[in-house]
Design a protein around this motif. Structure first.
Motif, PDB file in Angstrom:
ATOM      1  N   ALA A   1      -3.166  -1.974 -13.878  1.00 15.94           N
ATOM      2  CA  ALA A   1      -2.300  -1.533 -12.781  1.00 15.94           C
ATOM      3  C   ALA A   1      -3.097  -0.790 -11.717  1.00 15.94           C
ATOM      4  N   ARG A   2      -4.075  -0.005 -12.150  1.00 16.36           N
ATOM      5  CA  ARG A   2      -4.895   0.710 -11.171  1.00 16.36           C
ATOM      6  C   ARG A   2      -5.731  -0.244 -10.337  1.00 16.36           C
ATOM      7  N   MET A   3      -6.074  -1.397 -10.900  1.00 14.70           N
ATOM      8  CA  MET A   3      -6.746  -2.437 -10.109  1.00 14.70           C
ATOM      9  C   MET A   3      -5.836  -2.926  -8.978  1.00 14.70           C
ATOM     10  N   ILE A   4      -4.542  -3.040  -9.283  1.00  6.80           N
ATOM     11  CA  ILE A   4      -3.587  -3.467  -8.266  1.00  6.80           C
ATOM     12  C   ILE A   4      -3.526  -2.445  -7.137  1.00  6.80           C
ATOM     13  N   TYR A   5      -3.414  -1.181  -7.499  1.00  8.10           N
ATOM     14  CA  TYR A   5      -3.380  -0.134  -6.482  1.00  8.10           C
ATOM     15  C   TYR A   5      -4.645  -0.140  -5.635  1.00  8.10           C
ATOM     16  N   LYS A   6      -5.782  -0.361  -6.271  1.00  8.36           N
ATOM     17  CA  LYS A   6      -7.043  -0.393  -5.521  1.00  8.36           C
ATOM     18  C   LYS A   6      -7.052  -1.542  -4.536  1.00  8.36           C
ATOM     19  N   SER A   7      -6.622  -2.735  -4.979  1.00 10.63           N
ATOM     20  CA  SER A   7      -6.576  -3.877  -4.080  1.00 10.63           C
ATOM     21  C   SER A   7      -5.604  -3.646  -2.936  1.00 10.63           C
ATOM     22  N   ALA A   8      -4.528  -2.939  -3.221  1.00 11.06           N
ATOM     23  CA  ALA A   8      -3.524  -2.648  -2.196  1.00 11.06           C
ATOM     24  C   ALA A   8      -3.983  -1.570  -1.223  1.00 11.06           C
ATOM     25  N   GLY A   9      -5.168  -1.005  -1.463  1.00 11.90           N
ATOM     26  CA  GLY A   9      -5.746  -0.045  -0.537  1.00 11.90           C
ATOM     27  C   GLY A   9      -5.345   1.392  -0.779  1.00 11.90           C
TER      28      GLY A   9
ATOM     29  N   TYR B   1      -8.252  -8.662 -21.575  1.00 12.00           N
ATOM     30  CA  TYR B   1      -6.880  -9.117 -21.370  1.00 12.00           C
ATOM     31  C   TYR B   1      -6.637  -9.766 -20.016  1.00 12.00           C
ATOM     32  N   ILE B   2      -7.664  -9.841 -19.178  1.00 18.87           N
ATOM     33  CA  ILE B   2      -7.476 -10.456 -17.864  1.00 18.87           C
ATOM     34  C   ILE B   2      -8.524 -11.542 -17.641  1.00 18.87           C
ATOM     35  N   ASP B   3      -8.139 -12.526 -16.850  1.00 19.06           N
ATOM     36  CA  ASP B   3      -9.075 -13.577 -16.451  1.00 19.06           C
ATOM     37  C   ASP B   3      -9.053 -13.746 -14.938  1.00 19.06           C
ATOM     38  N   TRP B   4      -8.740 -12.666 -14.223  1.00 24.31           N
ATOM     39  CA  TRP B   4      -8.691 -12.680 -12.780  1.00 24.31           C
ATOM     40  C   TRP B   4      -9.476 -11.489 -12.235  1.00 24.31           C
ATOM     41  N   THR B   5      -9.875 -11.595 -10.989  1.00 24.54           N
ATOM     42  CA  THR B   5     -10.626 -10.544 -10.322  1.00 24.54           C
ATOM     43  C   THR B   5      -9.793 -10.005  -9.173  1.00 24.54           C
ATOM     44  N   PRO B   6      -9.540  -8.703  -9.137  1.00 21.64           N
ATOM     45  CA  PRO B   6      -8.717  -8.170  -8.052  1.00 21.64           C
ATOM     46  C   PRO B   6      -9.414  -8.309  -6.708  1.00 21.64           C
ATOM     47  N   PRO B   7      -8.697  -8.798  -5.704  1.00 14.11           N
ATOM     48  CA  PRO B   7      -9.313  -8.975  -4.390  1.00 14.11           C
ATOM     49  C   PRO B   7      -9.248  -7.694  -3.566  1.00 14.11           C
ATOM     50  N   THR B   8      -9.969  -7.684  -2.471  1.00 19.60           N
ATOM     51  CA  THR B   8      -9.795  -6.659  -1.444  1.00 19.60           C
ATOM     52  C   THR B   8      -8.922  -7.256  -0.370  1.00 19.60           C
ATOM     53  N   LEU B   9      -7.709  -6.762  -0.214  1.00 26.74           N
ATOM     54  CA  LEU B   9      -6.750  -7.367   0.689  1.00 26.74           C
ATOM     55  C   LEU B   9      -6.994  -6.899   2.129  1.00 26.74           C
ATOM     56  N   THR B  10      -6.900  -7.817   3.043  1.00 24.52           N
ATOM     57  CA  THR B  10      -7.111  -7.502   4.459  1.00 24.52           C
ATOM     58  C   THR B  10      -5.812  -7.072   5.093  1.00 24.52           C
TER      59      THR B  10
ATOM     60  N   ALA C   1       4.169  -1.712 -12.759  1.00 22.86           N
ATOM     61  CA  ALA C   1       3.537  -0.583 -12.077  1.00 22.86           C
ATOM     62  C   ALA C   1       3.152  -0.964 -10.657  1.00 22.86           C
ATOM     63  N   GLY C   2       2.718  -2.206 -10.468  1.00 25.76           N
ATOM     64  CA  GLY C   2       2.335  -2.664  -9.140  1.00 25.76           C
ATOM     65  C   GLY C   2       3.478  -2.662  -8.152  1.00 25.76           C
ATOM     66  N   LEU C   3       4.727  -2.759  -8.641  1.00 28.49           N
ATOM     67  CA  LEU C   3       5.873  -2.697  -7.740  1.00 28.49           C
ATOM     68  C   LEU C   3       6.044  -1.311  -7.129  1.00 28.49           C
ATOM     69  N   VAL C   4       5.536  -0.279  -7.791  1.00 27.13           N
ATOM     70  CA  VAL C   4       5.658   1.074  -7.256  1.00 27.13           C
ATOM     71  C   VAL C   4       4.716   1.256  -6.061  1.00 27.13           C
ATOM     72  N   SER C   5       3.612   0.544  -6.054  1.00 24.85           N
ATOM     73  CA  SER C   5       2.638   0.632  -4.964  1.00 24.85           C
ATOM     74  C   SER C   5       3.294   0.333  -3.614  1.00 24.85           C
ATOM     75  N   PRO C   6       2.967   1.094  -2.562  1.00 26.62           N
ATOM     76  CA  PRO C   6       1.910   2.111  -2.459  1.00 26.62           C
ATOM     77  C   PRO C   6       2.379   3.527  -2.783  1.00 26.62           C
ATOM     78  N   ARG C   7       3.601   3.652  -3.322  1.00 26.91           N
ATOM     79  CA  ARG C   7       4.139   4.984  -3.617  1.00 26.91           C
ATOM     80  C   ARG C   7       3.418   5.614  -4.814  1.00 26.91           C
ATOM     81  N   GLY C   8       3.693   6.877  -5.056  1.00 28.97           N
ATOM     82  CA  GLY C   8       2.987   7.607  -6.106  1.00 28.97           C
ATOM     83  C   GLY C   8       3.468   7.258  -7.506  1.00 28.97           C
ATOM     84  N   LEU C   9       2.528   7.233  -8.453  1.00 30.24           N
ATOM     85  CA  LEU C   9       2.849   6.959  -9.853  1.00 30.24           C
ATOM     86  C   LEU C   9       1.854   7.679 -10.740  1.00 30.24           C
TER      87      LEU C   9
END
Length: 388
Positions: A316-324, A379-388, A286-294
């Motif tokens: 996956a929504r965490m990925i979209y959020k980090s991607a802005g 199911y995760i052991d990581w924290t989504p970052p805020t990407l600059t 799902a993250g590969l679709v970012s930043p396009r619509g899904l």
């Protein structure tokens, strides 16, 4: 920005990934071998395979290419580029003729257009749409089975894609279908069909939903992915499906899928028997679709994995959020309806995404996250970052 990209062709040997170089100046070399270390948690989308953390948008673009290459190597098979010769005839139906290595194939797609003057947005539908397509949106009907057969486990290597590239090509059927979608986009860009190629979505349900999801991920000209009831192999993460099955749920698993059909590459067989060794999982698809619509449409049927799809798409929504772009992806799950029917309580969510990504509307797609209770933190052991 320029990227130096090396994609795997027939990657069957899975080793530790080599170090990726020169990320800071936005140049990245994609490895051709990928880790297979046992990891029960969903892989961290924001850590390169060499351990470097993703902290910028430019690095995320590079990481997407690395994830794409790993998915092709371990699960999907090689996604071929545009054929050396490609011609088109007609404006609806369109006949697409591709030539590669002295072999030629042709396939056609039909187009049902709205009344009035175009160019119109369109939705490419595998087989036929099972979602309500608005009257203002064209429907392009795609015979994906003709491109790659999916009758049963004996269908491997059959269909027009394999007539062109050879029956031993590594692609699974879903990847071959995505190649067909890519060629449809070539046709829409090359000639005046009355369709706006910048406003095209793709949809399918069940097995075709898996295909639509993968097409949205691999074909970066698709503006909106609309996979419906794709379950395992689509919206569900492999690891969570296996975890749910181990807990006694009647859910489709990767090991069941490889015995049932040929949707995925033969490269996937080893990993399907132990999904925790995959370098990626489907939150990253799902993250590969970012930043396009899904907009991911699911049904709370056990076999489809309501917990597996919901938790996976939360990741996956965490990925979209980090991607802005947090509002560019939504997930809507609903129960109490037949498989591949479309209940009225999912209509508003679908409409919001079609309005925004295909009709140039201004409606909100914020906060669309609906489904059964599923704790993604298990199911995760990581924290989504805020990407600059």
């Amino acid at each position: 920005m320029k990227y130096s990209i090396i994609l795997p062709f027939l990657a069957t040997t899975i080793l530790a990934a080599p170090i990726l170089e020169e990320r800071q100046d936005a140049t990245c070399t994609i490895p051709t071998t990928f880790p297979s270390k046992d990891n029960a948690k969903l892989p961290d989308p924001f850590t390169f395979f060499d351990g470097t953390k993703v902290t910028t948008q430019a690095q995320w673009s590079c990481r997407q290419k690395e994830i794409n290459a790993a998915l092709q190597a371990q699960e999907l098979g090689t996604f071929p580029p545009k054929p050396s010769t490609l011609t088109f005839s007609g404006t609806g139906p369109i006949t697409i003729t591709a030539t590669e290595g002295g072999k030629t194939i042709s396939f056609s797609v039909s187009i049902k257009k709205p009344s009035g003057a175009g160019p119109f947005p369109a939705i490419i539908a595998y087989a036929a749409p099972s979602i309500p397509v608005p009257a203002t949106v064209a429907t392009i009907t795609f015979d994906n089975n003709g491109i790659a057969a999916q009758d049963n486990s004996g269908s491997r290597g059959k269909g027009k894609f394999f007539d062109l590239y050879g029956s031993g090509h590594s692609a699974g059927a879903t990847t071959a279908w995505a190649w067909g979608v890519d060629r449809i986009m070539d046709a829409l860009e090359a000639q005046d069909t009355g369709i706006d190629p910048k406003r095209v979505g793709v949809t399918g349900c069940s097995r075709n939903g898996k295909g639509a999801f993968i097409a949205a991920a691999l074909v970066n000209r698709i503006a909106l992915g609309i996979p419906q009831e794709s379950g395992s192999g689509g919206a569900a993460c492999w690891r969570i499906s296996d975890s749910e099955h181990a807990a006694g749920k009647n859910i489709q698993t990767p090991s069941e899928i490889i015995g049932e059909n040929v949707w995925f590459s033969k490269n996937f067989d080893t990993f399907a028997k132990k999904s925790t060794t995959l370098a990626t999982d489907h939150h990253e698809l799902a993250g590969l679709v970012s930043p396009r619509g899904l907009i991911v449409i699911e049904n709370e049927i056990d076999w489809l994995g309501p917990v597996a799809t919901t938790a996976c798409m939360k990741a996956a929504r965490m990925i979209y959020k980090s991607a802005g772009v947090p509002d560019n992806m939504g997930f809507t799950g609903a129960g109490n309806h037949n498989h591949c029917s479309f209940p009225s309580n999912q209509q508003a969510d679908l409409t919001a995404f079609i309005n925004r990504f295909l009709l140039n509307g201004s409606g909100s797609t914020a906060g669309i996250e609906k489904g059964p209770t599923a704790d993604v933190t298990k199911y995760i052991d990581w924290t989504p970052p805020t990407l600059t």
